[in-house]
Write an enzyme that holds these catalytic residues in place. Structure first.
Site, mmCIF file in Angstrom:
data_model
loop_
_atom_site.group_PDB
_atom_site.id
_atom_site.type_symbol
_atom_site.label_atom_id
_atom_site.label_comp_id
_atom_site.label_asym_id
_atom_site.label_seq_id
_atom_site.Cartn_x
_atom_site.Cartn_y
_atom_site.Cartn_z
ATOM 1 N N GLU A 132 124.205 7.113 -69.378
ATOM 2 C CA GLU A 132 125.023 7.306 -70.576
ATOM 3 C C GLU A 132 124.992 6.098 -71.504
ATOM 4 O O GLU A 132 124.978 6.247 -72.727
ATOM 5 C CB GLU A 132 126.468 7.587 -70.136
ATOM 6 C CG GLU A 132 127.397 7.975 -71.243
ATOM 7 C CD GLU A 132 128.758 8.400 -70.708
ATOM 8 O OE1 GLU A 132 129.760 7.859 -71.200
ATOM 9 O OE2 GLU A 132 128.809 9.265 -69.810
ATOM 10 N N ASP A 133 124.967 4.893 -70.935
ATOM 11 C CA ASP A 133 125.155 3.689 -71.750
ATOM 12 C C ASP A 133 123.971 2.731 -71.795
ATOM 13 O O ASP A 133 124.079 1.643 -72.375
ATOM 14 C CB ASP A 133 126.388 2.929 -71.263
ATOM 15 C CG ASP A 133 127.673 3.700 -71.509
ATOM 16 O OD1 ASP A 133 127.698 4.553 -72.409
ATOM 17 O OD2 ASP A 133 128.659 3.444 -70.791
#
Length: 189
Positions: free
Chosen positions: A71-72
Site C-alpha cells: 500500500e505504501d
C-alpha cells in the site's frame, strides 16, 4: 490463540519480514509530531498480536510486519509471494487499500470488507487499529484537530465491529484503547 491450519512461528522468518519491511519503509516517517520511523508501526502491530492477542501463527505475524508494504511502498504482491509465500501475500492483500480510490471510498470499503475478511485478517486489522488509536492518543499528527482524532476513533469502531469475536483478548485491548483515547481527548480539548 491458534487457528486451525496455523503454523508455528519461525523467529528467523519474522526477522526476515521485519528487515524487508524496514528496507521498504526506510525513507518513510509516521505522521506523528516526532516523525518517528515508519517501521515502528508494523513492529508495533506484530507485537500487539503476539503479546496482547497471544497470536503465534507465523503467517499472521509476518503479514503484520509487511501489512503496509504494498500500500505504501513500491513493493508488489509478487515480491511478497516470492519472499514469504502465497499465504502471507494473501493476508497482506486482504488488508491493502486501493490507493487509486478516494480516501472516503477507501474508508468505506474498510468497513465493508472487515465483515468478509478471514479470521487471520480480522485479528491483524484489530491490532492495526489498536496501534493507530494509541498513536493518535499519545502523539497525534501535528495537524490533526481534536475533531479529526475523534472522527478516527468512531471510524475505527465501525471497522473493528466487523472483525470482532475472533480473538477475545484483541477485542478487549481495542475496547481499552478506545476508552483511554476518549478519556484523553475529553481531557485535552
Amino acid at each position: 490463540m491458534r487457528e486451525r491450519g496455523s503454523t508455528r512461528l519461525n523467529p528467523a522468518q519474522l526477522l526476515k519480514a521485519i528487515a524487508f519491511a524496514a528496507d521498504q519503509h526506510s525513507r518513510q516517517r509516521r505522521k506523528d509530531a516526532a516523525a518517528s520511523p515508519y517501521i515502528n508501526h508494523p513492529i508495533a502491530v506484530a507485537t500487539v498480536l503476539a503479546s496482547e492477542g497471544e497470536v503465534s501463527d507465523e503467517a499472521i505475524l509476518l503479514a503484520a510486519a509487511l501489512h503496509d508494504t504494498v500500500e505504501d511502498t513500491q513493493t508488489t504482491f509478487e515480491e511478497l509471494e516470492e519472499h514469504f509465500g502465497l499465504e502471507v501475500a494473501g493476508l497482506v492483500r486482504e488488508l491493502t487499500d486501493d490507493k487509486s480510490l478516494e480516501k472516503g471510498e477507501r474508508k468505506r470499503l474498510q468497513i465493508e470488507h472487515a465483515r468478509e475478511s478471514s479470521i487471520r485478517a480480522k485479528q491483524l486489522k484489530i491490532a492495526d487499529k489498536i496501534c493507530n488509536i494509541r498513536d493518535i492518543t499519545v502523539s497525534p499528527p501535528a495537524n490533526w484537530s481534536l475533531e479529526r482524532r475523534s472522527d478516527y476513533l468512531g471510524w475505527s469502531e465501525k471497522v473493528v465491529a466487523g472483525c470482532r469475536h475472533v480473538n477475545t483478548k484483541l477485542d478487549q485491548e481495542f475496547d481499552q484503547a478506545i476508552k483511554r483515547a476518549r478519556e484523553t481527548l475529553s481531557l485535552n480539548p
